[in-house]
Scaffold this active site. Sequence first.
Site, PDB file in Angstrom:
ATOM      1  N   HIS A  86       0.826  -1.213   0.000  1.00 61.52           N
ATOM      2  CA  HIS A  86       0.000   0.000   0.000  1.00 61.52           C
ATOM      3  C   HIS A  86       0.857   1.258   0.000  1.00 61.52           C
ATOM      4  O   HIS A  86       1.901   1.303   0.643  1.00 61.52           O
ATOM      5  CB  HIS A  86      -1.036   0.004   1.126  1.00 61.52           C
ATOM      6  CG  HIS A  86      -0.505  -0.044   2.528  1.00 61.52           C
ATOM      7  ND1 HIS A  86      -0.312   1.086   3.286  1.00 61.52           N
ATOM      8  CD2 HIS A  86      -0.144  -1.087   3.322  1.00 61.52           C
ATOM      9  CE1 HIS A  86       0.122   0.738   4.497  1.00 61.52           C
ATOM     10  NE2 HIS A  86       0.247  -0.569   4.539  1.00 61.52           N
ATOM     11  N   ASP A  88      -0.567   4.260   0.724  1.00 65.94           N
ATOM     12  CA  ASP A  88      -1.104   5.254   1.669  1.00 65.94           C
ATOM     13  C   ASP A  88      -0.433   5.093   3.027  1.00 65.94           C
ATOM     14  O   ASP A  88       0.137   4.045   3.336  1.00 65.94           O
ATOM     15  CB  ASP A  88      -2.632   5.121   1.803  1.00 65.94           C
ATOM     16  CG  ASP A  88      -3.087   3.797   2.436  1.00 65.94           C
ATOM     17  OD1 ASP A  88      -2.477   2.749   2.155  1.00 65.94           O
ATOM     18  OD2 ASP A  88      -4.071   3.819   3.211  1.00 65.94           O
ATOM     19  N   ASP A 125       5.964   1.433   6.925  1.00 60.09           N
ATOM     20  CA  ASP A 125       4.564   1.018   6.696  1.00 60.09           C
ATOM     21  C   ASP A 125       3.901   1.971   5.732  1.00 60.09           C
ATOM     22  O   ASP A 125       3.367   2.978   6.129  1.00 60.09           O
ATOM     23  CB  ASP A 125       3.851   0.973   8.048  1.00 60.09           C
ATOM     24  CG  ASP A 125       2.420   0.477   7.958  1.00 60.09           C
ATOM     25  OD1 ASP A 125       2.045  -0.060   6.916  1.00 60.09           O
ATOM     26  OD2 ASP A 125       1.666   0.645   8.942  1.00 60.09           O
ATOM     27  N   GLU A 158      -5.313   1.011   2.459  1.00 61.22           N
ATOM     28  CA  GLU A 158      -5.096  -0.010   3.490  1.00 61.22           C
ATOM     29  C   GLU A 158      -5.295   0.576   4.884  1.00 61.22           C
ATOM     30  O   GLU A 158      -5.923  -0.030   5.751  1.00 61.22           O
ATOM     31  CB  GLU A 158      -3.684  -0.612   3.370  1.00 61.22           C
ATOM     32  CG  GLU A 158      -3.527  -1.948   4.103  1.00 61.22           C
ATOM     33  CD  GLU A 158      -3.290  -1.821   5.599  1.00 61.22           C
ATOM     34  OE1 GLU A 158      -3.583  -2.790   6.332  1.00 61.22           O
ATOM     35  OE2 GLU A 158      -2.811  -0.764   6.053  1.00 61.22           O
ATOM     36  N   GLU A 159      -4.781   1.770   5.085  1.00 65.00           N
ATOM     37  CA  GLU A 159      -4.828   2.357   6.428  1.00 65.00           C
ATOM     38  C   GLU A 159      -6.228   2.829   6.806  1.00 65.00           C
ATOM     39  O   GLU A 159      -6.455   3.236   7.946  1.00 65.00           O
ATOM     40  CB  GLU A 159      -3.824   3.513   6.550  1.00 65.00           C
ATOM     41  CG  GLU A 159      -2.358   3.115   6.337  1.00 65.00           C
ATOM     42  CD  GLU A 159      -1.790   2.231   7.435  1.00 65.00           C
ATOM     43  OE1 GLU A 159      -2.548   1.762   8.301  1.00 65.00           O
ATOM     44  OE2 GLU A 159      -0.568   1.998   7.414  1.00 65.00           O
ATOM     45  N   ASP A 185       4.573  -6.217   4.541  1.00 62.66           N
ATOM     46  CA  ASP A 185       3.862  -5.170   5.275  1.00 62.66           C
ATOM     47  C   ASP A 185       3.771  -5.572   6.743  1.00 62.66           C
ATOM     48  O   ASP A 185       2.844  -5.202   7.448  1.00 62.66           O
ATOM     49  CB  ASP A 185       2.464  -4.978   4.654  1.00 62.66           C
ATOM     50  CG  ASP A 185       1.776  -3.714   5.154  1.00 62.66           C
ATOM     51  OD1 ASP A 185       2.475  -2.807   5.635  1.00 62.66           O
ATOM     52  OD2 ASP A 185       0.536  -3.640   5.066  1.00 62.66           O
ATOM     53  N   HIS A 432       2.949   3.935  12.614  1.00 63.80           N
ATOM     54  CA  HIS A 432       1.752   4.639  13.116  1.00 63.80           C
ATOM     55  C   HIS A 432       2.096   5.671  14.201  1.00 63.80           C
ATOM     56  O   HIS A 432       1.207   6.367  14.660  1.00 63.80           O
ATOM     57  CB  HIS A 432       0.674   3.694  13.659  1.00 63.80           C
ATOM     58  CG  HIS A 432       0.045   2.833  12.608  1.00 63.80           C
ATOM     59  ND1 HIS A 432      -1.237   2.335  12.705  1.00 63.80           N
ATOM     60  CD2 HIS A 432       0.509   2.376  11.418  1.00 63.80           C
ATOM     61  CE1 HIS A 432      -1.525   1.604  11.645  1.00 63.80           C
ATOM     62  NE2 HIS A 432      -0.477   1.604  10.843  1.00 63.80           N
TER      63      HIS A 432
HETATM   64  N1  BES Z   1       1.192  -3.036   8.015  1.00 60.49           N
HETATM   65  C1  BES Z   1       0.197  -2.873   9.014  1.00 60.49           C
HETATM   66  C2  BES Z   1      -0.159  -4.160   9.722  1.00 60.49           C
HETATM   67  C3  BES Z   1       0.951  -4.894  10.412  1.00 60.49           C
HETATM   68  C4  BES Z   1       2.078  -4.254  10.897  1.00 60.49           C
HETATM   69  C5  BES Z   1       0.831  -6.243  10.577  1.00 60.49           C
HETATM   70  C6  BES Z   1       3.086  -4.975  11.542  1.00 60.49           C
HETATM   71  C7  BES Z   1       1.802  -6.959  11.226  1.00 60.49           C
HETATM   72  C8  BES Z   1       2.947  -6.326  11.693  1.00 60.49           C
HETATM   73  C9  BES Z   1      -1.045  -2.257   8.385  1.00 60.49           C
HETATM   74  O1  BES Z   1      -0.723  -1.164   7.570  1.00 60.49           O
HETATM   75  C10 BES Z   1      -1.931  -1.747   9.463  1.00 60.49           C
HETATM   76  O2  BES Z   1      -1.552  -0.817  10.112  1.00 60.49           O
HETATM   77  N2  BES Z   1      -3.112  -2.320   9.622  1.00 60.49           N
HETATM   78  C11 BES Z   1      -4.082  -1.787  10.525  1.00 60.49           C
HETATM   79  C12 BES Z   1      -5.458  -2.211  10.154  1.00 60.49           C
HETATM   80  C13 BES Z   1      -6.160  -1.264   9.224  1.00 60.49           C
HETATM   81  C14 BES Z   1      -7.587  -1.692   9.014  1.00 60.49           C
HETATM   82  C15 BES Z   1      -6.093   0.167   9.658  1.00 60.49           C
HETATM   83  C16 BES Z   1      -3.813  -2.276  11.921  1.00 60.49           C
HETATM   84  O3  BES Z   1      -3.292  -3.378  12.145  1.00 60.49           O
HETATM   85  O4  BES Z   1      -4.161  -1.513  12.828  1.00 60.49           O
HETATM   86 MN    MN Z   2       0.869  -1.559   6.358  1.00 62.73          MN
HETATM   87 MN    MN Z   3      -0.400   0.579   8.937  1.00 60.03          MN
END
Ligand code: BES
Ligand code: MN
Ligand code: MN
Length: 462
Positions: A86, A88, A125, A158-159, A185, A432
């Site tokens: 992603h 974004d 990320d 994705e975010e 990711d 984040h």
């Molecule tokens: N890349 C992350 C998820 C992630 C990070 C998985 C490190 C395992 C290890 C992804 O971009 C993310 O932040 N996902 C969100 C969910 C989304 C619906 C906002 C999350 O996990 O909070």
């Molecule tokens: Mn991610």
């Molecule tokens: Mn993320």
Amino acid sequence: MDNVKSYVEEHKDRFVSELVDLLKIPSISADSKFKNEMITTAQAVKTELEKAGCDLVEICDTPGHPVVYGEKIIDKNLPTVLVYGHYDVQPPDPLDLWNSPPFEPVIKETELHPDGAIFARGACDDKGQMYMHVKALEYMTKTNQLPCNVKFMIEGEEEVGSEHLGWFIENNLEKLKNDVILISDTGMIAKDVPSITTGLRGLSYMEVEVTGPNRDLHSGLYGGTVGNPINILTKMIASLTDENNHITIPGFYDNVEELSAEERAKMAEAPYNEEEYKKKLDINDVYGEAGFSTLERGSIRPTLDVNGIWGGYIGEGAKTVLPSKAFAKISMRLVPNQDWKEISELFKKHFESLAPKAVTVKVNTHHGGYAYVTPIDNDAYKAASKAYEKTFGKTPIPQRSGGSIPIVSLFEKALKSKIILMGFGQDTDAIHSPNEHFGIWNYLKGIETIPYFYKNFADSQK
Ligand code: BES
Ligand code: MN
Ligand code: MN
């Protein structure tokens, strides 16, 4: 692929500066003010994919932010790797906690990254990790070593829950056909402990609104006579977990996958040091569900967390006021077999039932997704494992992560694909958070490792 190390060494400065350019564009999907920057970023990704050797690259419009699709098909009879990532990023707030502006990347050394790390929103990320795949493709095409077909699907939502990617996939099933989906990711345990992510948690994200009197009131004249929405909201939230930190929503655990004692023992073998864990976070103790280790609490167990809570007076000084409303954003991380739509319903029903008559409650579901566990006994996993052995000199450890990439379970359902999560970030990279960064060593190691996956996977399909 034997010259990949020297290719990376020779081109590393350019690899870094190209990523830095990409990181300068604030592609914040959650904030509509950045709609144009989202398009600029999609165009930049397109240009980079073309430069790296894709024969066809398209910016595909969706009702939301566009998806960048690219491909290089060398022979229809060869297998096809589909790369997902992603472009974004999360909003950078709070800005004052950044040591340098989030969209003005700087390179700095850290204790964990003595070779330097790139500090910027999206560095790890996922722009940095996504871009490793673009550079791996560049290497394979420029040196005539691409052993199979490749497709890229790089999304911009994705975010914010990949709202329109399901729609995009359903409408492009033929185009997206593949033999394996490759994603960077996630993270790895440590530089000297390579790992492959074998699980992601699901997610159910809720927002609640508690309303008391029809206007803010003088807290002296009315205090003690009406329901204060903040007092009540915090009581309701507090009751969602019990003294063992079990979640109290009826039915919440009904379908939770329980791991066998053997599986839990295997998990406990992963290198982990609780003292270091606490030290890195400046906490005196860990906290969580009774009966489970920190590693377990953070991966195989479901959780409930308040992400934000607001209401009333938060300005300077003191204002004596009883607020009319209080709000909270609450997320639940889910594990295999928990259906996020069902859990959202259970939450809603329970939360509404907790409210005393003095207030009214509104509960809304934001977005959600299913958990996902990858098998480790297939060609794709073996190809990835062998790739790490080549570049890290060690067999990677399979490890379930606590994070979520909600669209992944749909990939399997809609595209019938095996998924491989080759993450090169580290938990301390502050994704984040303010001061997100990505180690240059990790970035280059990823670029070096990915081509071996292609080779091993293509060989295994002969
Ligand atoms: N890349 C992350 C998820 C992630 C990070 C998985 C490190 C395992 C290890 C992804 O971009 C993310 O932040 N996902 C969100 C969910 C989304 C619906 C906002 C999350 O996990 O909070
Ligand atoms: Mn991610
Ligand atoms: Mn993320």
